[in-house]
Motif scaffolding. Sequence first.
Motif, PDB file in Angstrom:
ATOM      1  N   MET A   1       0.850  -1.203   0.000  1.00  0.00           N
ATOM      2  CA  MET A   1       0.000   0.000   0.000  1.00  0.00           C
ATOM      3  C   MET A   1       0.880   1.245   0.000  1.00  0.00           C
ATOM      4  N   SER A   2       0.928   1.896  -1.107  1.00  0.00           N
ATOM      5  CA  SER A   2       1.754   3.098  -1.171  1.00  0.00           C
ATOM      6  C   SER A   2       0.957   4.313  -0.693  1.00  0.00           C
ATOM      7  N   GLU A   3       1.647   5.155   0.054  1.00  0.00           N
ATOM      8  CA  GLU A   3       1.013   6.417   0.467  1.00  0.00           C
ATOM      9  C   GLU A   3       1.119   7.401  -0.679  1.00  0.00           C
ATOM     10  N   TRP A   4      -0.015   8.035  -1.009  1.00  0.00           N
ATOM     11  CA  TRP A   4       0.051   9.022  -2.072  1.00  0.00           C
ATOM     12  C   TRP A   4       0.383  10.380  -1.463  1.00  0.00           C
ATOM     13  N   GLU A   5       1.274  11.060  -2.096  1.00  0.00           N
ATOM     14  CA  GLU A   5       1.698  12.364  -1.625  1.00  0.00           C
ATOM     15  C   GLU A   5       0.618  13.404  -1.953  1.00  0.00           C
ATOM     16  N   ASN A   6       0.380  14.313  -1.018  1.00  0.00           N
ATOM     17  CA  ASN A   6      -0.528  15.412  -1.339  1.00  0.00           C
ATOM     18  C   ASN A   6       0.283  16.590  -1.857  1.00  0.00           C
ATOM     19  N   VAL A   7      -0.097  17.073  -3.055  1.00  0.00           N
ATOM     20  CA  VAL A   7       0.680  18.163  -3.649  1.00  0.00           C
ATOM     21  C   VAL A   7      -0.247  19.294  -4.062  1.00  0.00           C
ATOM     22  N   ARG A   8       0.316  20.500  -4.153  1.00  0.00           N
ATOM     23  CA  ARG A   8      -0.419  21.580  -4.795  1.00  0.00           C
ATOM     24  C   ARG A   8      -0.123  21.502  -6.286  1.00  0.00           C
ATOM     25  N   LEU A   9      -1.095  21.908  -7.093  1.00  0.00           N
ATOM     26  CA  LEU A   9      -0.896  21.768  -8.535  1.00  0.00           C
ATOM     27  C   LEU A   9       0.371  22.465  -9.024  1.00  0.00           C
ATOM     28  N   ASP A  10       0.747  23.589  -8.396  1.00  0.00           N
ATOM     29  CA  ASP A  10       1.934  24.286  -8.918  1.00  0.00           C
ATOM     30  C   ASP A  10       3.223  23.486  -8.700  1.00  0.00           C
ATOM     31  N   GLU A  11       3.113  22.406  -7.913  1.00  0.00           N
ATOM     32  CA  GLU A  11       4.300  21.551  -7.774  1.00  0.00           C
ATOM     33  C   GLU A  11       4.448  20.582  -8.948  1.00  0.00           C
ATOM     34  N   VAL A  12       3.330  20.317  -9.654  1.00  0.00           N
ATOM     35  CA  VAL A  12       3.390  19.272 -10.689  1.00  0.00           C
ATOM     36  C   VAL A  12       2.998  19.748 -12.095  1.00  0.00           C
ATOM     37  N   ILE A  13       2.378  20.916 -12.189  1.00  0.00           N
ATOM     38  CA  ILE A  13       2.078  21.451 -13.521  1.00  0.00           C
ATOM     39  C   ILE A  13       2.464  22.928 -13.536  1.00  0.00           C
ATOM     40  N   ALA A  14       2.630  23.482 -14.740  1.00  0.00           N
ATOM     41  CA  ALA A  14       3.052  24.877 -14.816  1.00  0.00           C
ATOM     42  C   ALA A  14       2.281  25.623 -15.893  1.00  0.00           C
ATOM     43  N   LEU A  15       1.974  26.889 -15.585  1.00  0.00           N
ATOM     44  CA  LEU A  15       1.314  27.734 -16.581  1.00  0.00           C
ATOM     45  C   LEU A  15       2.229  27.829 -17.800  1.00  0.00           C
ATOM     46  N   ASP A  16       1.659  27.644 -18.967  1.00  0.00           N
ATOM     47  CA  ASP A  16       2.474  27.596 -20.189  1.00  0.00           C
ATOM     48  C   ASP A  16       1.616  28.091 -21.347  1.00  0.00           C
ATOM     49  N   VAL A  17       1.530  29.414 -21.467  1.00  0.00           N
ATOM     50  CA  VAL A  17       0.641  30.002 -22.471  1.00  0.00           C
ATOM     51  C   VAL A  17       1.456  30.429 -23.680  1.00  0.00           C
TER      52      VAL A  17
END
Lengths: 423, 504
Positions: free
Chosen positions: A1-17
């Motif tokens: 059973m792996s623990e899932w990390e709680n992240v804020r979106l800015d840690e894993v995706i980035a604004l890219d316009v």
Amino acid sequence: MSEWENVRLDEVIALDVEAVPVTATASYDIVGVLNRGRGLLFREPIAGDETSYKTLNRIRPNQIVYSRLKAFEGAITVAPSDLGEVYASQEFPTFTCGERMLPAYFRLLTTTTRMWEQLQALSTGMGGRRERVKPADFLTIGVALPSLSEQCRIVDVVAAVDVQIESVRCEHECATEAVRRARLSLLSVGARGEWQSEMTDSHTSLTWTERLPAGWRRETIGAVSVVRSGATPRRSEQARYFDGGSIPWVKTGDLNERVIGETDECITEVGFAESSVRLLPADTVLVAMYGGFGQIGRTARLAIPSTTNQAVSALTALRADVIPAYLHQALKAGRPKWRLVAASSRKDPNISKRDVENFDFPLPDPTEQREIVDILEGMESAADMLAGELQRLNAFRSALLASLLNQEIEIPESYDALLEGVS
Amino acid sequence: MTITQHELESRLWDAANALRGPVDPADFKTYVFPMLFWKWISDTWVHEHDAAFDKYGDDLDDEIEAEFHRFELPEGTLWSEVTGKVTNLGAEIAKTFQRIEMANPRSLAGVFGDASWGNQERIPESALLGLIRAFNKITLDPTTVSHDLLGAGYEYLLKNFADESGKKAGEFFTPREVVNLLVGILQPQPGESVYDPSCGSGGMLVATINQLRESGKDHRTLRAYGQEINLTTASIARMNLFLHEIEDFDIKRGDTLRAPAFKAPSGAVRQFDVVIANPPFSLVNWGADRWSSDPRAICGVPPAQNGDYAFVQHMVSSMKPGSGRVGVVMPRGVLFRGGAEAKIRRGLIGKDVLEAVVGLPPKLFYSTEIPACLLIFRDQKPAERKDHVLFIDGSARFIKGKKQNLMSEDDVRAVIKAYQTGSDSAGEGGANVRLVPLEEIEQNDFDLNIGRYIRVAAGETADLGTALVEYADARQHRIDTEAAMFERLAAAGVDLSVFGVSSE
């Protein structure tokens, strides 16, 4: 059973316009974002000199995109990986997934109520006016982050369900078309001859076969039944005439092309007594006269005694040699005819009681009517089963996705054998 | 004194009509063809005898005379000698046919079939006399009626009998445009062997002959082979080939799937240059139980309740290495049905012998509403078609008929051209064509339904048959995707016991 990390979106995706200056001579394929995570909406292309925008945002494959204005309705998705060159206004910010977030996994998140609720919370503004969701705020959303291999497995399982949903939808469509063709066929050559499709139809014309099978007659609705329409008790007396009523009252929206066992609204005894509605017996065949081409000609048969409003024609007091279910099928087969009648007669596309009475249809003896009805109702119920299966399959998908995302179901590593087989 | 084709046809049709009333139109062929054949060999024998007498006069003896005759007609078996009899006419005719067959054991054994001539219930003497009177009006020797003409007359009768027989006609008659299309695609050459494992009345073999003749090639060197399960139909086929002047042919009677009649010395089925057929669609109880050890089951044993892939595999097994090619008419279901048939389909595609799938228009056949297709196999596909399958949609190329649709000569030509060039040469309104790589077919789980690869013309005017095919394909697809979904759900640890699916 792996623990899932709680992240804020800015840690894993980035604004890219990628804002592209609009050139007058170019043409741009424009997309929008459907609400409730249903994907992109492809609009008509626009010419550069037709728009007041100075720049447009290019939406690239696998990018997260949402509508700032409609984010509160869940208007967010991830662009497909095979997306061509498309653009949207600056109201549609785009984000690129980092290494720890699979675009396909994020696409699943955009189909969850949790995501929609988070967006709604961010967009609740002041003074009853909704705020747009700002990219900076969007990036504060928190999500649980499985490992990449776990994301892969989840994406793969749900994809298999999505393929199945599409298959059932397609089968339902084909089954519905087969019933329609069979109906045209049976009503032009009968249940005893060899099936042929003598009757052709299209949106513009419909011709019943000139020849009738031996022993068949051509009849009109007016000659075999009494045609009457209903009424609406005054809406201003809602409490008196409608609330708590128990007498079924059919509107065109209730016409389901099948059998009506209950209605959306009921009226009260007082409403019944104080308006000109009449109670129709079970087996009455109904057809819609108003409501645009989407509604005109819609049909149903009553399973319970009921009243109707004025937009519905009720066919009662059927001659003894006409089976109600057969008449119902004949009306369905002839539905494209209304388009001609309604379009040619007057400005509003409506049909009248007279039009219904003049509707002509082929009529065999009652035994053959029964045979035809049995075949068609058998096919219809097969098609209805598929519609039901589709609905339940969609419900299953939501439940499955929820269980996968809250780790109620943890996919074992052994699952990866299936993934390797694919790639 | 020759007669025109039209005259011959109308006289032959008059003869058949003498039976109308007491005889079921579906049985006309059982009586008319043997009488026609007898009249022909009888008139020809008299003609040959006259020629011999002209040459040898009184010196003519039995030995010399035999040189002049293709068939031996024992004394008392000529048309004129028998048809004048007044008592037991039917029985006399039956006896005559038996004597002729016995006198020509190698060429004519069984040729007259097994009609019950003596049974007045089936064919009253009055009807028989009417038939004889009608035939008396036609002389059928080579000076009056050429082989071409007589062959065409025979074909004309077959077509008319098929029209009269309705659905039953599917058993003995394939619409000629479909036959011409297949022959045009396979292009049999002089000297080649052509084999039809369900030859019916021999239409495919005859069309091959006609095609060679029309293109100025020597049709008489063609070697024609056929097997047919129905005795009457098999004898009609043999008469058909005699009338079409084929020297080297062999029609055997029997069940191709249970007991193939053509065997190589090794015991395997014999192989031919061209294998061509319109087998009965979706035959039930065709003998699957014996196929588990049958070498013809090259890619698996087809379901017991559907013999389509038994015929296909029999034909592919009968295809000669190198030159061999196969053309077969099949119901569309073979393109997408699941289970054992999906496995066989996958196997055949994997061997890279399937060259083309051709969609035919709806309602061409007497036996079914469902639109059919052609499967074309080739032992050695041309280099540019290797690892590909050519899809051709000919479904819009037809002329609407009352009961049956038909394809015009132009329609047939356009589809053949599309097959040869691999492109839509007719342009607009032509046949839609595409050469599809095997990888794409694999991505579609070896589903060959034509609509998956090219836009099919049907659309809004789709008839019931086409709608049913699409429905059946969609249903099969749903079953397949469901199996794939279950596999994944089970692997993910979802308990599927409510579906009756075990989770490992």
